[in-house]
Design a protein around this motif. Structure first.
Motif, mmCIF file in Angstrom:
data_model
loop_
_atom_site.group_PDB
_atom_site.id
_atom_site.type_symbol
_atom_site.label_atom_id
_atom_site.label_comp_id
_atom_site.label_asym_id
_atom_site.label_seq_id
_atom_site.Cartn_x
_atom_site.Cartn_y
_atom_site.Cartn_z
ATOM 1 N N ALA A 6 145.244 10.224 41.922
ATOM 2 C CA ALA A 6 146.488 10.021 42.667
ATOM 3 C C ALA A 6 146.534 11.027 43.810
ATOM 4 C CB ALA A 6 147.701 10.195 41.756
ATOM 5 N N ASP A 7 146.956 10.567 44.984
ATOM 6 C CA ASP A 7 146.977 11.419 46.176
ATOM 7 C C ASP A 7 147.695 12.736 45.915
ATOM 8 O OD1 ASP A 7 145.626 9.488 47.523
ATOM 9 O OD2 ASP A 7 147.371 8.719 48.638
ATOM 10 N N ASP A 8 147.017 13.839 46.211
ATOM 11 C CA ASP A 8 147.575 15.190 46.121
ATOM 12 C C ASP A 8 148.068 15.548 44.721
ATOM 13 O OD1 ASP A 8 147.113 15.652 48.842
ATOM 14 O OD2 ASP A 8 149.026 14.744 49.388
ATOM 15 N N VAL B 259 142.408 14.024 40.615
ATOM 16 C CA VAL B 259 141.128 13.534 41.118
ATOM 17 C C VAL B 259 140.182 13.366 39.938
ATOM 18 C CG1 VAL B 259 140.222 15.862 41.532
ATOM 19 C CG2 VAL B 259 139.310 13.940 42.836
ATOM 20 N N PHE C 204 140.460 17.177 46.859
ATOM 21 C CA PHE C 204 141.308 16.219 47.562
ATOM 22 C C PHE C 204 140.737 15.931 48.946
ATOM 23 C CE2 PHE C 204 145.238 17.859 45.098
ATOM 24 C CZ PHE C 204 144.930 17.018 44.037
ATOM 25 N N GLU C 205 140.863 14.699 49.391
ATOM 26 C CA GLU C 205 140.399 14.332 50.725
ATOM 27 C C GLU C 205 141.339 14.912 51.774
ATOM 28 O OE1 GLU C 205 139.941 10.187 51.254
ATOM 29 O OE2 GLU C 205 138.555 9.923 49.575
ATOM 30 N N ARG D 226 143.165 14.343 54.939
ATOM 31 C CA ARG D 226 143.611 13.147 55.655
ATOM 32 C C ARG D 226 144.240 13.533 56.991
ATOM 33 N NH1 ARG D 226 145.545 12.507 50.591
ATOM 34 N NH2 ARG D 226 147.695 12.870 51.278
ATOM 35 N N GLU E 175 146.701 12.224 59.936
ATOM 36 C CA GLU E 175 147.728 11.228 60.211
ATOM 37 C C GLU E 175 147.609 10.754 61.670
ATOM 38 O OE1 GLU E 175 149.746 9.981 58.019
ATOM 39 O OE2 GLU E 175 149.157 11.303 56.362
#
Length: 541
Positions: A466-468, A471, A491-492, A494, A496
């Motif tokens: 789940a994002d943030d 993992v 975490f990736e 990202r 924006e």
């Protein structure tokens, strides 16, 4: 009477016992703990015995005066009744009932009668209810309680006894863990804090205990051995046993604190785990681990939970550990004694290694660790993580919110070990969850809601990314990250993006160019001014 009413009555009983102690000079005295917990235990065992006897003998259950009906039985009939009791029930003689003592309270030397009653119950039930020391000595159920006051001993014992009449636990024995955990916490709330000295027991928050138990056991199991090498008052073990089923597991523990062992015994009695009391050991797990096989090898366990001490001075026996006999158990090494602040020694590293060594072939463990452990780039910490990864015995890590423990500012994570997990590992960063609440003038803690607890548990058990938040990574990925077990490092990143027109783009570039030119101009003017002032400086005597 409802559960809420029983809880209220029980708390009133505990408060009443504390009031008696205060009135007889034991308020805030070290022996108050023994008096309160042991008198409470006597009441509980008495009522449990009555409850079980009434289930076995309908005539006694229907009798207007059950105690008279029971006393009327012949010696042979009474003995036969005792043989039918289940193993969680203490054997109590008619003269030892609370009702019998109540009738005798005005006799001379009542304190001796009271003490002898408790000591006799302890003796009769010694095999089942005694805690062991690592040297093999038995610590019985009860002490001579009148010895804790200097005078008015008869009055003191009468006052204690009179708090035990008026209501019974009989109709609440069908209740389970949640009820008794609340009562247990209330019973020991004044005796389980960091005011307890060098070996104080820090109460593990139920949110942490619940997450550990439900992430550790998410399928049906039975006939398993559960162990805590630093058990304290038993919060972790009780949650684990409740998750598995009290009749499906056997509890083993060791703890250096005598007070902890007494509390854990009480916890086992309240939660229907009396059969495990002989496995509760008071002793130093790191220096002298007690639980061994007949051949002398350390016993192995199916499930291990632990909230080990993070900082505790073990310098006195540190060199005893650094021998060949311990080389396999402490495979990553033994922390050196720091030149200053010996209490800062990282003893938890020894507990983690001991736990790994004590797991059965398919064993699983959950251990509370300082969050710094999961990212340390060298030393014993990293060697332990390397072994977990290279031997593929890691289930994952949950990093908890700060101040989840009100008594310490150390950020903690839960390390999950699983010798059967050869696939992916789940890392959860729950540090952003929870609500901060004030505990007292000095401390605050973070409290997780039920939904937040469930989110952590479900994410971990389902191995969801789940994002943030979480993992799922392979052992190879962990090795590539220098064995870091911090979710945030995986975490990736990202970027924006926002859609703008070409006119907006050109305007923004023009604005940036204008602002930069202005800044460069100011910079040159400042540089010229500094140089001018420097040239005017001279050395005057």
């Amino acid at each position: 009477m409802s559960t809420v009413e029983f809880e209220k009555k029980t708390k009133e009983l505990i408060d009443g016992l504390k009031s008696v102690c205060a009135q007889h000079g034991l308020g805030n005295d070290g022996n108050e703990f023994k008096v309160i917990t042991q008198v409470f235990l006597y009441k509980f065992l008495n009522d449990k015995f009555i409850h079980e006897v009434k289930k076995l003998d309908k005539a006694i259950a229907k009798a207007e005066n059950w105690d008279e009906a029971l006393k009327a039985k012949s010696e042979e009939e009474y003995e036969f009744l005792m043989l039918q009791l289940d193993e969680n029930t203490a054997r109590i003689e008619p003269d030892h009932f609370i009702s019998s003592l109540f009738e005798r309270q005005n006799e001379p030397e009542f304190a001796k009668i009271f003490d002898d009653t408790l000591l006799d119950i302890a003796k009769v039930n010694s095999e089942l209810f005694s805690v062991l020391t690592s040297g093999g000595e038995k610590v019985r159920l009860f002490d001579k309680l009148s010895s804790f006051v200097e005078d008015n001993k008869d009055e003191f014992c009468r006052a204690l006894l009179n708090k035990l009449v008026g209501f019974s636990f009989e109709h609440i024995f069908h209740e389970k863990f949640d009820f008794y955990s609340t009562i247990f916490e209330y019973l020991i709330k004044d005796y389980n804090s960091n005011s307890g000295g060098k070996y104080a027991e820090y109460f593990t928050p139920h949110a942490v205990a619940k997450i550990m138990a439900r992430c550790l056991v998410n399928v049906d199991v039975k006939n398993v051995k559960c162990y805590d090498p630093s058990a304290g008052s038993g919060t972790l073990l009780m949650n684990l046993a409740h998750q598995i089923g009290e009749d499906r597991c056997t509890i083993y523990s060791q703890d250096i604190s005598q007070k902890s062992s007494h509390l854990l015994r009480l916890n086992l009695v309240l939660n229907g785990l009396v059969h495990s009391i002989p496995n509760i050991v008071k002793g130093n797990t790191i220096q002298s681990p007690y639980h061994r096989t007949k051949s002398g090898q350390l016993q192995e366990f199916d499930f291990i939970v632990s909230n080990p001490p993070f900082k505790l001075d073990f310098s006195e026996y540190r060199n005893e550990l650094d021998v060949d006999a311990n080389s396999e158990r402490f495979f990553a090494g033994i922390p050196n004694v720091p030149k200053k602040k010996k209490e800062s020694m990282a003893i938890y590293l020894l507990f983690i290694q001991h736990i790994m060594h004590s797991l059965s072939e398919k064993g699983k463990a959950a251990v509370v660790v300082p969050t710094g452990f999961i990212t340390a780039q060298s030393g014993i910490d990293k060697k332990i993580r390397e072994k977990l990864v290279k031997e593929k015995m890691l289930a994952g890590v949950v990093s908890m919110p700060s101040n989840i423990f009100a008594t310490t500012g150390t950020n903690v994570s839960i390390l999950f070990i699983d010798k059967e997990n050869k696939e992916d590992v789940v890392l959860v960063d729950a540090s952003g969850l929870g609500t901060k609440v004030k505990v007292d003038d000095k401390n605050q803690k973070t409290v997780l809601s039920g939904d937040e607890e469930d989110k952590i548990i479900e994410t971990f058990n389902q191995k969801e990314a789940a994002d943030d938040f979480s993992v799922v990574v392979s052992y190879e990925e962990i090795e590539a990250k220098n064995y870091s077990l911090s979710a945030g490092q995986y975490f990736e990143v990202r970027i924006e993006y926002s859609h703008i027109s070409i006119q907006d783009f050109e305007k923004r570039i023009s604005d940036y160019d204008y602002n930069l030119k202005g800044l460069f101009k100011e910079s040159k003017e400042l540089e010229s001014s500094i140089n001018e002032h420097l040239s005017k400086l001279n050395y005057d005597l």
